[in-house]
Write a protein that holds these residues in place. Structure first.
Motif, PDB file in Angstrom:
ATOM      1  N   LYS A 183      26.848  37.409   5.657  1.00  9.80           N
ATOM      2  CA  LYS A 183      27.522  36.568   4.669  1.00  9.80           C
ATOM      3  C   LYS A 183      26.541  35.575   4.042  1.00  9.80           C
ATOM      4  O   LYS A 183      26.583  35.325   2.827  1.00  9.80           O
ATOM      5  CB  LYS A 183      28.685  35.804   5.313  1.00  9.80           C
ATOM      6  CG  LYS A 183      29.477  34.960   4.310  1.00  9.80           C
ATOM      7  CD  LYS A 183      30.615  34.214   4.953  1.00  9.80           C
ATOM      8  CE  LYS A 183      31.465  33.496   3.912  1.00  9.80           C
ATOM      9  NZ  LYS A 183      30.680  32.596   3.042  1.00  9.80           N
TER      10      LYS A 183
ATOM     11  N   VAL B 249      28.693  45.272   1.214  1.00  7.17           N
ATOM     12  CA  VAL B 249      30.118  44.933   1.160  1.00  7.17           C
ATOM     13  C   VAL B 249      30.283  43.416   1.138  1.00  7.17           C
ATOM     14  O   VAL B 249      31.067  42.869   0.339  1.00  7.17           O
ATOM     15  CB  VAL B 249      30.877  45.551   2.360  1.00  7.17           C
ATOM     16  CG1 VAL B 249      32.274  44.940   2.494  1.00  7.17           C
ATOM     17  CG2 VAL B 249      30.989  47.062   2.200  1.00  7.17           C
ATOM     18  N   ALA B 250      29.542  42.707   1.997  1.00  6.65           N
ATOM     19  CA  ALA B 250      29.582  41.241   1.978  1.00  6.65           C
ATOM     20  C   ALA B 250      29.083  40.708   0.642  1.00  6.65           C
ATOM     21  O   ALA B 250      29.634  39.738   0.097  1.00  6.65           O
ATOM     22  CB  ALA B 250      28.732  40.681   3.118  1.00  6.65           C
TER      23      ALA B 250
ATOM     24  N   GLU C 223      31.756  40.984  -2.040  1.00  8.69           N
ATOM     25  CA  GLU C 223      32.759  39.924  -1.884  1.00  8.69           C
ATOM     26  C   GLU C 223      32.263  38.616  -2.482  1.00  8.69           C
ATOM     27  O   GLU C 223      33.014  37.902  -3.157  1.00  8.69           O
ATOM     28  CB  GLU C 223      33.080  39.756  -0.401  1.00  8.69           C
ATOM     29  CG  GLU C 223      34.245  38.825  -0.127  1.00  8.69           C
ATOM     30  CD  GLU C 223      34.649  38.822   1.333  1.00  8.69           C
ATOM     31  OE1 GLU C 223      35.620  38.109   1.652  1.00  8.69           O
ATOM     32  OE2 GLU C 223      34.020  39.526   2.138  1.00  8.69           O
TER      33      GLU C 223
ATOM     34  N   ALA D  84      32.198  38.831  -6.399  1.00  3.07           N
ATOM     35  CA  ALA D  84      33.464  39.032  -7.108  1.00  3.07           C
ATOM     36  C   ALA D  84      33.821  37.857  -8.004  1.00  3.07           C
ATOM     37  O   ALA D  84      34.491  38.025  -9.024  1.00  3.07           O
ATOM     38  CB  ALA D  84      34.582  39.289  -6.110  1.00  3.07           C
TER      39      ALA D  84
ATOM     40  N   ARG E 134      35.367  50.839  -1.726  1.00  3.24           N
ATOM     41  CA  ARG E 134      35.688  49.486  -1.250  1.00  3.24           C
ATOM     42  C   ARG E 134      35.018  48.430  -2.120  1.00  3.24           C
ATOM     43  O   ARG E 134      35.637  47.440  -2.526  1.00  3.24           O
ATOM     44  CB  ARG E 134      35.249  49.355   0.205  1.00  3.24           C
ATOM     45  CG  ARG E 134      35.555  48.012   0.839  1.00  3.24           C
ATOM     46  CD  ARG E 134      35.230  48.059   2.321  1.00  3.24           C
ATOM     47  NE  ARG E 134      35.555  46.812   2.999  1.00  3.24           N
ATOM     48  CZ  ARG E 134      35.522  46.662   4.312  1.00  3.24           C
ATOM     49  NH1 ARG E 134      35.187  47.677   5.092  1.00  3.24           N
ATOM     50  NH2 ARG E 134      35.839  45.502   4.863  1.00  3.24           N
ATOM     51  N   ILE E 135      33.743  48.625  -2.418  1.00  3.95           N
ATOM     52  CA  ILE E 135      33.021  47.672  -3.276  1.00  3.95           C
ATOM     53  C   ILE E 135      33.598  47.695  -4.688  1.00  3.95           C
ATOM     54  O   ILE E 135      33.789  46.644  -5.311  1.00  3.95           O
ATOM     55  CB  ILE E 135      31.517  48.000  -3.276  1.00  3.95           C
ATOM     56  CG1 ILE E 135      30.906  47.641  -1.917  1.00  3.95           C
ATOM     57  CG2 ILE E 135      30.798  47.275  -4.407  1.00  3.95           C
ATOM     58  CD1 ILE E 135      29.452  48.048  -1.753  1.00  3.95           C
TER      59      ILE E 135
ATOM     60  N   MET F 136      36.801  45.663  -4.800  1.00  3.02           N
ATOM     61  CA  MET F 136      36.547  44.216  -4.730  1.00  3.02           C
ATOM     62  C   MET F 136      36.150  43.665  -6.099  1.00  3.02           C
ATOM     63  O   MET F 136      36.654  42.631  -6.543  1.00  3.02           O
ATOM     64  CB  MET F 136      35.414  43.927  -3.738  1.00  3.02           C
ATOM     65  CG  MET F 136      35.810  44.003  -2.285  1.00  3.02           C
ATOM     66  SD  MET F 136      34.383  43.556  -1.268  1.00  3.02           S
ATOM     67  CE  MET F 136      35.074  43.797   0.364  1.00  3.02           C
TER      68      MET F 136
END
Length: 259
Positions: free
Chosen positions: A84, A109-110, A113, A116, A129-130, A133
């Motif tokens: 993160k 992926v982090a 997020e 975004a 998934r990405i 987001m």
């Protein structure tokens, strides 16, 4: 952080530096000195490090070896705080109207997020998934690469994915990797390495997101020489030999929370 995870972090830090003080370990792990002292006592009793007054040292520093990669769900949980921090440090590097490839990985992926909340980016990714987001922000334009579905990480792979990547030309490729040594960045999976290489070929600049566990490891498939990487974002600074190789390659290194 669970004590087993913290113990592994301590061993990783000592393997890189040789020895560290209690104070330095407490700062790196963001825990109290008393917690570090208890951890060092347990690890010393287990024969995994050598404790001395005020700190500890590694028993031995192993040479780089070929390793394996854990399943994706497990990688998502590993060093989540470090990933993160990398994501938060990397997101401001990109400006409105930038175009980005983003490959599939726990760190990207982090990153997605964290990204975004940015505005007006054009993103091409092989991760549903990405894509989901980023598409939640309607100012983004998102393209999802198709292909054979890799169930472990939830990603598109194979010849169809490579063919679609070749249709784009972007400013940035933002990639996660499995391993990095003083010569190159690598991955453990051939198809994932092929996707990363295809993205690099169609991008002007390459940004690698890699937590400290990736340093001085080796994987089977080379993705790119260090000289092809422009920016590296990590959570803990690498050892001196690795740092010198990064500097020699002309890479901009960003340590999340550091300089």
């Amino acid at each position: 952080m669970q004590h087993s995870t913290r113990h592994q972090e301590i061993l990783t830090l000592l393997a890189r530096s040789g020895e560290m003080s209690v104070e330095a370990l407490a700062d790196q792990l963001q825990v109290s000195r008393e917690t570090v002292r208890r951890d060092l006592a347990r690890l010393d009793a287990a024969g995994r490090l050598r404790r001395f007054h005020g700190g500890a040292k590694a028993i031995a520093v192993p040479p780089p070896v070929m390793e394996k990669e854990w399943p994706f769900a497990q990688r998502m949980a590993q060093n989540a705080a470090g990933k993160k921090s990398i994501a938060d440090a990397a997101a401001p590097l990109f400006q409105p109207d930038d175009s980005l490839f983003i490959d599939t990985g726990s760190t990207t992926v982090a990153f997605a997020e964290a990204l975004a909340g940015a505005r007006a980016l054009v993103t091409i990714t092989n991760s549903p998934r990405i894509a989901a987001m980023l598409a939640a922000n309607h100012s983004h334009k998102v393209f999802l690469i198709g292909g054979a579905y890799g169930a472990d990480a939830g990603e598109s792979l194979g010849p169809l994915a490579l063919e679609q990547i070749a249709k784009f030309r972007v400013r940035h490729a933002v990639l996660t990797i499995g391993a990095i040594d003083p010569t190159c960045v690598m991955d453990f999976d051939l198809q994932e390495a092929e996707v990363a290489k295809a993205m690099i070929e169609r991008a002007d600049r390459v940004t690698v997101l890699a937590d400290h566990s990736k340093f001085e490891r080796r994987a089977v498939f080379e993705v790119a020489p260090l000289s092809r990487v422009h920016t590296l974002v990590t959570d803990i600074a690498p050892t001196e030999p690795m740092a010198k190789a990064i500097e020699a390659a002309g890479i901009r290194q960003i340590v999340a929370g550091g300089n």
